[in-house]
Enzyme design. Sequence first.
Site, PDB file in Angstrom:
ATOM      1  N   CYS A 130       0.835  -1.206   0.000  1.00 45.92           N
ATOM      2  CA  CYS A 130       0.000   0.000   0.000  1.00 45.92           C
ATOM      3  C   CYS A 130       0.866   1.252   0.000  1.00 45.92           C
ATOM      4  CB  CYS A 130      -0.923  -0.004   1.217  1.00 45.92           C
ATOM      5  SG  CYS A 130      -1.878   1.500   1.425  1.00 45.92           S
ATOM      6  N   CYS A 133      -0.307   3.929   2.457  1.00 46.71           N
ATOM      7  CA  CYS A 133       0.071   3.652   3.847  1.00 46.71           C
ATOM      8  C   CYS A 133       1.554   3.904   4.093  1.00 46.71           C
ATOM      9  CB  CYS A 133      -0.245   2.202   4.201  1.00 46.71           C
ATOM     10  SG  CYS A 133      -1.914   1.662   3.783  1.00 46.71           S
ATOM     11  N   ASP A 134       2.405   3.462   3.174  1.00 43.34           N
ATOM     12  CA  ASP A 134       3.840   3.401   3.435  1.00 43.34           C
ATOM     13  C   ASP A 134       4.705   4.251   2.515  1.00 43.34           C
ATOM     14  OD1 ASP A 134       3.199   1.487   5.373  1.00 43.34           O
ATOM     15  OD2 ASP A 134       3.352  -0.152   3.937  1.00 43.34           O
TER      16      ASP A 134
END
Length: 302
Positions: A130, A133-134
């Site tokens: 993701c 997300c990251d």
Amino acid sequence: MHDIIVIGSGPAGLTAALYARRANKSVLILEKDSFGGQITHSPKIENFPGFATVSGTELADAMVEQVLAQGAEVELVAAEGIQKTDAGFTVNTDGGEFEAKAVILATGVKHRTLGLAREDELEGSGVSYCAVCDGAFYAGKRVAVIGGGNSALQEAVLLSETASHVTVIQNLDHLTGEAKLVEILEARDNVTFIYSTVVEELLGNDGLSGLRLKNTDGEISELSVDGVFVCIGLVPNNAAFADLAACNDWGYFDSDEACTTVTPGIYVAGDCRAKSIRQITTATADGAVAALAACRFIDYGN
């Protein structure tokens, strides 16, 4: 006992809960992770009616707030199976048992992995699924994106805005995503493409340091990267319920637009069911259909 238990809190599950509550049915939502499902991984949504643009997190938060305001209950537990009873159904979870007259399975999907040694070990230390997300952890660094479909190309676009370089690795000799996304990436100086190639090994000790690649000619090469984002498809979360809601050869619930299953009283909605188009709008449509069917089953037995 509740009237309806909804397993999953993505757009399909939340819509199902909303429609069931508006039909004056008691509703319990079971969620094992976080509200919103896959949409929370989308930084920008531009094809949901009523919004010119909205982030997935914002849309999920609004849907959750609406459902809770209608009186739906929530338990943060993982559903592990369903048993048919004389009164309806018992849903077994890692936090106890819950009973309902009808159940809606909106279990969603999860990211498909590469299946390589140490992939689980390196998740969070160079391996990610993701970019939303990251991606911020790799600002100014070199990353690779595995896959050539829309999801992979969207991840690559997002990463290319902050990473020093993005390499898109595709196992085919062409990209399968939308032409517009390809055009955006091809115009960026910090993006390159490697075709007809798969990842053979994840390199590095404490964290990821590179990838060992193999092309269709059998040639082996290594690519130095700080992170890799795997975007090679999705897997439905349906195995625990396959005894009461049959699955097709790909693991998706074998149901049509009516959202029914082989077991009266159990319905399916969203990305977890067999369908040709998986979008937020089709998920919410499923949720409405499944909820109204469940209400009809409770009221009239069919």
